[in-house]
Scaffold this active site. Structure first.
Site, PDB file in Angstrom:
ATOM      1  CG  PHE A 116      -1.967   0.996   1.316  1.00 24.45           C
ATOM      2  CD1 PHE A 116      -3.073   0.900   0.506  1.00 24.45           C
ATOM      3  CD2 PHE A 116      -1.891   2.043   2.223  1.00 24.45           C
ATOM      4  CE1 PHE A 116      -4.094   1.832   0.579  1.00 24.45           C
ATOM      5  CE2 PHE A 116      -2.908   2.988   2.312  1.00 24.45           C
ATOM      6  CZ  PHE A 116      -4.012   2.881   1.479  1.00 24.45           C
ATOM      7  CG  LEU A 168      -1.325   7.049   2.790  1.00 25.45           C
ATOM      8  CD1 LEU A 168      -2.252   7.864   1.901  1.00 25.45           C
ATOM      9  CD2 LEU A 168      -2.061   6.553   4.035  1.00 25.45           C
ATOM     10  CB  THR A 169       3.778   7.503   3.767  1.00 23.13           C
ATOM     11  OG1 THR A 169       2.915   6.872   4.706  1.00 23.13           O
ATOM     12  CG2 THR A 169       4.571   8.590   4.474  1.00 23.13           C
ATOM     13  CB  ILE A 193       6.262   1.445   0.227  1.00 23.20           C
ATOM     14  CG1 ILE A 193       5.973   2.925  -0.106  1.00 23.20           C
ATOM     15  CG2 ILE A 193       5.139   0.543  -0.248  1.00 23.20           C
ATOM     16  CD1 ILE A 193       4.809   3.524   0.663  1.00 23.20           C
ATOM     17  NE  ARG A 233      22.780 -11.790  37.156  1.00 22.44           N
ATOM     18  CZ  ARG A 233      24.099 -11.785  37.076  1.00 22.44           C
ATOM     19  NH1 ARG A 233      24.756 -12.899  36.777  1.00 22.44           N
ATOM     20  NH2 ARG A 233      24.776 -10.665  37.275  1.00 22.44           N
ATOM     21  CD  GLU A 256      -1.150  -0.057   9.428  1.00 27.53           C
ATOM     22  OE1 GLU A 256      -2.383   0.017   9.544  1.00 27.53           O
ATOM     23  OE2 GLU A 256      -0.544  -1.110   9.135  1.00 27.53           O
TER      24      GLU A 256
END
Length: 379
Positions: free
Chosen positions: A121, A123-124, A155, A267, A362
């Site tokens: 996708f 978009l950016t 992407i 530990r 997102e």
């Protein structure tokens, strides 16, 4: 949350695969920044790449809860595997399955579900991140084609995708988020270039790269949905995608907590396991509480979407809280391990680096707070 039989089976399948195939290679692929082609193919064979694809198009047709469980289990072992599956399903397959024509579904979804062709996708852009309406990539109609020009950034799966959904301005006179459309662009189209892979802080085995489009001719048949409706489509896509990021962050937090819990029980200092010291117990208590809250928010977002109810506010809450929980838990896990936590000998430093992306991708944490605030105010 009580899982049904199918959900429990899918979760166990994902857990077994993550344990047997993903965990053993997680350190090496992170160190080298190598995309895990072999395990991605195997995930396709198991159906993980077709979880949100209807059975009619070769997918599993699973509910969102089952999908989130798979992303969660993979991410417990390796964030890059979880992200690869999440981006392919939520950002690539889901928009085509939801908004695509019958022809588009039959062409692109079967190979995507099989894992022979990943989807992504776009978009950016440099000037369009949180302000998704600031898209500058253009698409101009030329007969029965559209000519796309522009660039995209960050992407996922881009070098291994057969096609990407690209957003572009189709009405240059429209302002803001208006006049944006979505197109399915095949990666071997002349003029379409996937640039050099990014060298990242975390999620290093996940493939991330910028794209360049120079006079890329796309058939009108590849317009996804209606012209000018692209902004609405990708906002709906991101609403669902935030659930997968919440599931990814939840898996990272759970994985880091499991390592910290085991380490503190083994530990020894001052003659006894450090888990017996109150300071350590308090850290584990805070981690466990935050994880439990994150899990409830994530599964509630899944339940709402599966039920067909309004879920955008809950997916934003889940994404916000769970991504920040992942940062908190991985940080505390490093503290529990002390010097060892700061080295690559244990996976918590990798989980810490991977978790940071979840507060950005997102929709940043700041954008999620805007979404939640507007919902709370009824705006």
């Amino acid at each position: 949350m009580q899982l049904n039989e199918n959900q429990s089976m899918i979760r166990q399948m994902a857990r077994d695969f993550a344990t047997a195939k993903v965990a053993p290679i997680a350190h090496a692929i992170d160190r080298d920044g190598t995309f895990p082609e072999a395990t991605v193919r195997e995930m396709g064979e198991l159906g993980f790449l077709g979880l949100v694809v209807p059975e009619a198009y070769g997918g599993v047709g699973a509910d969102i809860t089952s999908y989130a469980l798979v992303v969660e289990e993979l991410s417990r072992a390796c964030g890059s595997h979880g992200l690869t599956v999440a981006a392919h399903n939520s950002l690539g397959c889901w928009p085509i399955a939801t908004f695509g024509t019958e022809e588009q579904k039959r062409k692109y979804l079967p190979p995507a579900a099989a894992g022979t062709s990943l989807l992504s996708f776009g978009l950016t852009e440099a000037g369009a991140g949180s302000d998704a309406g600031g898209t500058r990539t253009t698409a101009v109609r030329d007969g029965d084609h559209w000519v796309l020009n522009g660039s995209k950034m960050w992407i996922t799966n881009s070098h291994y995708a057969g096609a990407l959904i690209i957003t572009a301005k189709t009405d240059p006179t429209a302002s803001g988020s208006r006049g944006i459309s979505a197109f399915i662009v095949e990666t071997d189209t002349p003029g379409f270039t996937v640039e050099k892979k990014e060298d990242k802080l975390g999620m290093r085995a996940s493939d991330t790269a910028p794209l360049t489009l120079v006079d890329v001719r796309v058939p009108h048949a590849n317009l996804l949905g209606r012209e000018g409706e692209g902004f609405k489509y990708f906002m709906q896509t991101l609403d669902g995608g935030r659930i997968s990021i919440a599931a990814l962050a939840l898996g990272l937090a759970e994985g880091a907590f499991a390592v910290a819990r085991a380490y503190t029980q083994q530990r020894e200092q001052f003659g006894k396991p450090i888990a017996e010291f109150q300071a350590v117990q308090f850290m584990l208590a805070d981690m466990a509480t935050q994880i439990a809250a994150a899990r409830l928010l994530t599964y509630e977002a899944c339940r709402l979407k599966d039920a067909g109810e309004e879920y955008a506010h809950m997916s934003a809450m889940a994404k916000l809280h769970t991504s920040e929980t992942a940062m908190f838990v991985t940080d505390r896990a490093i503290q529990c391990l002390g010097g060892y936590g700061y080295t690559t000998e244990y996976p918590v430093e990798r989980m810490y680096r991977d978790a940071k992306l979840c507060t950005i991708g997102e929709g940043t944490s700041e954008i999620q707070r805007l979404v939640i605030g507007r919902y709370a105010l009824g705006l």
